[in-house]
Scaffold this active site. Sequence first.
Site, short mmCIF file in Angstrom:
data_model
loop_
_atom_site.label_atom_id
_atom_site.label_comp_id
_atom_site.label_asym_id
_atom_site.label_seq_id
_atom_site.Cartn_x
_atom_site.Cartn_y
_atom_site.Cartn_z
N TYR A 31 0.89 -1.16 0.00
CA TYR A 31 0.00 0.00 0.00
C TYR A 31 0.92 1.21 0.00
O TYR A 31 1.84 1.30 0.83
CB TYR A 31 -0.88 0.06 1.24
N PHE A 76 4.86 0.74 7.09
CA PHE A 76 5.76 -0.39 6.98
C PHE A 76 6.26 -0.55 5.54
O PHE A 76 7.41 -0.93 5.31
CB PHE A 76 5.08 -1.66 7.47
N CYS A 77 5.38 -0.27 4.57
CA CYS A 77 5.80 -0.32 3.17
C CYS A 77 6.77 0.82 2.86
O CYS A 77 7.75 0.64 2.13
CB CYS A 77 4.58 -0.25 2.26
N CYS A 128 1.28 3.01 3.46
CA CYS A 128 1.49 2.20 4.67
C CYS A 128 2.87 2.49 5.24
O CYS A 128 3.88 2.42 4.52
CB CYS A 128 1.36 0.72 4.32
#
Length: 385
Positions: free
Chosen positions: A122, A127-128, A125
């Site tokens: 995403y 974490f991304c 996001c």
Amino acid sequence: MATYTTSRAIFRSLKNRRNTLLKFNQNALLRPQIGANNARQVSGFFWQELKPGKSMKNLCAGVGIATGLLFSSVLVKQNPRRYLLCSAASAQTLVRSTANETGQRLLSEGDASRLKLTLYQYQVCPFCCKLRAFLDFYGFPYQIVEVDPIRRKEVKFSEYRKVPILVQEGQDGNKSQMNDSSVIISALTTFMTTEEKDFQRIISFFPQINSQDKKASTEFANKYEIMTGTPGRSESEKEEKQWREWVDHVLVHYIPPNIYRNPSESIQAFSYISSHGKYNAIEKFVIKYAGAMGMFFVAKKLKKKYNLDDDVRSCLYGAARDWTVAVGDRKFMGGEKPNLADLAVYGVLSSIEGLDAFNDMLHQTDIGSWYQRTKKAVKSHAGSR
């Protein structure tokens, strides 16, 4: 699965209300004094113009709850736990080489030529964003597949349903799947700094652990370990590992309560989120407003869960100050170049760049100069040379 089913039903029902929503959108354009900066006016206008019945109220409530739950699962990790670590003896049997020092990590041209990476993500996001910062800094070649957060059909091949997911396709056509941003970073750093190039073997160093507690969860052993095959860690490696854990267990929990702090900021955040997804005009509209209101209430629960101050900005400012104190007089925590902790902090904060929370943090703390240096290093792939 329940969220997916609910969301699919909601968007199917939206097709039958297309004219109603288009009417609202047209009316909003004719009334420029009603803007996204004042959520109370927008909300009041919505209910006054549409005069919704019970079914419409249920629809909007469902969209808000489903979207809120979905994005809360993307933006935060539940129940952080302590992770199992390999002993020095077992680590030596896993990797067959002597690793470079932290400051000597480099992706060679030969290693890069072995890689065919696909990142399922995403765009917004945290974490991304953290994983992309690592990949870009070291110059890893990769392709991006943007996942529809509602339908998630792009990751139907995977039993692991969170993002990011990174898939390496070998020259023989076999594919190796890596899950969890911190695990992927540790695995790729192991690949980059040792002679071990078998991805299936590297992945085996980070076994998945399925919890059987009241709330089922998935974790990974050795999550923050670089499997060098040598016993012990240098002081710089210990510091790096400590702050990588801090990013996942502390910093990331401050993000949702700050970007969804009030209805206005929640709409601002979801306006950005909806602009990066694969949505039609009606879906963007619903996600922006109903999703924003849903996340506003979810953020309140998260604030209580993590025992944050009522003034959640103070938590974000405190985290920024803690980080700048830890970096100290160094250019980066990694010295002349960012280390994995630098990239993790930068990546998470980059997910909110441009939002009010980010701008306020820059004005109230001294993190800005470090952030811009790290951004420049990431964008220029400084770790690849």
